[in-house]
Design an enzyme around this catalytic site. Structure first.
Site, PDB file in Angstrom:
ATOM      1  N   LEU A 125       0.841  -1.213   0.000  1.00  0.00           N
ATOM      2  CA  LEU A 125       0.000   0.000   0.000  1.00  0.00           C
ATOM      3  C   LEU A 125       0.871   1.257   0.000  1.00  0.00           C
ATOM      4  CD1 LEU A 125      -2.886   1.263   0.336  1.00  0.00           C
ATOM      5  CD2 LEU A 125      -2.513   1.171   2.799  1.00  0.00           C
ATOM      6  N   THR A 158       7.001  -5.133   3.629  1.00  0.00           N
ATOM      7  CA  THR A 158       7.452  -6.316   4.381  1.00  0.00           C
ATOM      8  C   THR A 158       7.269  -7.564   3.523  1.00  0.00           C
ATOM      9  OG1 THR A 158       6.788  -5.262   6.443  1.00  0.00           O
ATOM     10  CG2 THR A 158       7.076  -7.657   6.515  1.00  0.00           C
ATOM     11  N   ARG A 269      21.308 -11.582  39.020  1.00  0.00           N
ATOM     12  CA  ARG A 269      22.310 -10.528  39.176  1.00  0.00           C
ATOM     13  C   ARG A 269      22.334  -9.993  40.615  1.00  0.00           C
ATOM     14  NH1 ARG A 269      26.985  -8.182  37.617  1.00  0.00           N
ATOM     15  NH2 ARG A 269      26.936  -5.921  37.824  1.00  0.00           N
ATOM     16  N   GLY A 341      24.537  -2.037  32.229  1.00  0.00           N
ATOM     17  CA  GLY A 341      25.478  -1.970  31.099  1.00  0.00           C
ATOM     18  C   GLY A 341      25.358  -3.185  30.178  1.00  0.00           C
ATOM     19  N   GLU A 364       1.647  -0.236   9.873  1.00  0.00           N
ATOM     20  CA  GLU A 364       0.204  -0.543   9.862  1.00  0.00           C
ATOM     21  C   GLU A 364      -0.604   0.535  10.594  1.00  0.00           C
ATOM     22  OE1 GLU A 364      -1.002  -4.536   9.887  1.00  0.00           O
ATOM     23  OE2 GLU A 364       0.998  -5.293   9.396  1.00  0.00           O
ATOM     24  N   THR A 366       0.538   4.564  12.243  1.00  0.00           N
ATOM     25  CA  THR A 366       1.322   5.038  13.392  1.00  0.00           C
ATOM     26  C   THR A 366       0.414   5.192  14.615  1.00  0.00           C
ATOM     27  OG1 THR A 366       0.860   7.346  12.872  1.00  0.00           O
ATOM     28  CG2 THR A 366       2.846   6.393  11.854  1.00  0.00           C
TER      29      THR A 366
END
Ligand SMILES: Cc1cc2nc3c(=O)[nH]c(=O)nc-3n(C[C@H](O)[C@H](O)[C@H](O)COP(=O)(O)OP(=O)(O)OC[C@H]3O[C@@H](n4cnc5c(N)ncnc54)[C@H](O)[C@@H]3O)c2cc1C
Length: 381
Positions: A125, A158, A269, A341, A364, A366
């Protein structure tokens, strides 16, 4: 009101999840870095039936429906948003309008190949001067004997370089009123005058194929007109209602990936002698992600369910896309923050999710356009 998936939908979702974890997750980063289309993955997904999910059995599909498609796209996009959009565009932007507007002859010709994944679909389109203002098409189609001669260019398509059949839009009445002067065509990649142009280098979804399409005196047989003459813009907009459910699923999947990775990392972590998940600011981020993941999922599945039962779903699809794309971007931003990081490197998938999430607010329609769609019925006189 039943919030549960059916046994069939649950089983399909688990198949998608299992495949995503075993076959896509280990290679997703590599395809992203090489900017390479993941053919082996798409072929395997085709074998598993993910290209024919909304196609009736008589044309070779499984017709499991849009809710099953949505949960599958979420599971796939959870590990690779590039693969997610590839499958979404094929199903929702090509198969869907062909099912709804195609003639019996067109369905018999194209659907079996699309259901098996032998053929891949695309949707053309957008043009350089027809983005959000999609009715501002410059591509033209002129009837000559039993063919249409099509001239023009599409951008940002796409699956452009991997597709075998594309739904393309062109002006068929130059004097006609904007939006009522466009027709839709089924275009095959082997039609004389068809060519694929530059492949785009993108911020994210880098394993998804995005390219220009050129039509130079391209000859399209008259039987490849899709739907009614001069009614192509309505087909384009109707199709995007379904496509937005696919992008909402993709965004929800990215959000799911962010949540999974962040929660795992927050437990592993350690800083200040504790897992970082023991710190309140990390808990808040995880909680927001979990809440918005559920809200995105519910909005998306509501729209998919309405589509399955044949109820108009423009508003619901726009809400699902707007909410889930915003939530995915927020989640990706927070996921990188949770990883510190390490999140800023390619060693962890959250860096890819951060780049991939942005597109869900753009294509498709915004986010600005979704606001217009959602507010329209409230502001009408
Ligand atoms: C990776 C990728 C894949 C894509 N795949 C496809 C595809 O398969 N098929 C296809 O046809 N297209 C595809 N597109 C095109 C995509 O749908 C368009 O990029 C999108 O609709 C926006 O159009 P635009 O880029 O021209 O932006 P513009 O329309 O120029 O918009 C620029 C900015 O202005 C804002 N804006 C514009 N009009 C208004 C308004 N009336 N009110 C408020 N704000 C407004 C927009 O929201 C945006 O922020 C793809 C794009 C990308 C980047």
């Amino acid at each position: 009101m039943d919030f549960n998936l059916t046994e069939e939908q649950q089983a399909i979702m688990e198949t998608a999840r299992d495949f995503a974890d075993k076959e896509i997750k280990p290679v997703a980063a590599e395809y992203d870095q090489k900017e390479e289309f993941p053919w082996p993955i798409v072929r395997k997904l085709s074998e598993l039936g993910f290209m024919g999910m909304i196609i009736p059995a008589k044309y070779g599909g499984s017709e499991v429906g849009n809710v099953a498609l949505a949960v599958s796209l979420m599971e796939i996009s959870r590990v690779c948003a590039s693969t997610g959009v590839t499958i979404s565009v094929h199903n929702s932007l090509l198969v869907n309008p062909l099912l709804k507007f195609g003639s019996e002859k067109q369905k018999q010709k194209y659907l079996p190949k699309l259901a098996s994944g032998e053929w891949i679909g695309a949707y053309g389109l957008t043009e350089s001067s027809a983005g959000s203002d999609a009715a501002n098409q410059k591509t033209t189609a002129v009837k000559k004997g039993d063919r249409y001669i099509i001239n023009g260019q599409k951008v940002w398509i796409t699956n452009a370089g991997v597709a075998d059949v594309i739904i393309g839009f062109a002006v068929t009445d130059k004097e006609g009123r904007k939006g009522n002067n466009i027709s839709a065509f089924l275009i095959e990649k082997d039609f004389p005058g068809f060519s694929v142009g530059t492949h785009e280098k993108k911020l994210g979804i880098r394993a998804s194929d995005t390219a220009e399409l050129s039509f130079e005196d391209m000859e399209v047989p008259e039987e490849n007109l899709l739907g009614e003459f001069n009614q192509g813009f309505k087909i384009a907009m109707d199709t995007l209602d379904g496509g937005r459910i696919g992008i909402a699923s993709q965004a929800t999947g990215i959000l799911m990936g962010c949540l999974e990775e962040s929660a795992r990392y927050a437990k592993e972590r350690k800083q200040f002698g504790k897992p970082i998940g023991a710190f309140e600011p990390i808990q808040w981020k995880i909680a927001e992600m979990a809440m918005e993941k559920d809200a995105s999922r519910l909005l998306t599945l509501r729209a998919a369910h309405l589509k399955d039962i044949g109820v108009k779903h423009s508003q619901e699809a726009a809400m699902a896309k707007l909410f889930s794309s915003r939530a995915a971007n927020k989640a990706a931003w927070n996921a990188v923050q949770i990883f510190g990081g390490y999140g800023y490197t390619k060693d962890y998938p959250v860096e890819r999710f951060y780049r991939d999430a942005k597109i869900t607010e753009i294509y498709e329609g915004t986010s600005e356009i979704q606001h217009i769609v959602i507010s329209r019925p409230y502001l009408r006189d």
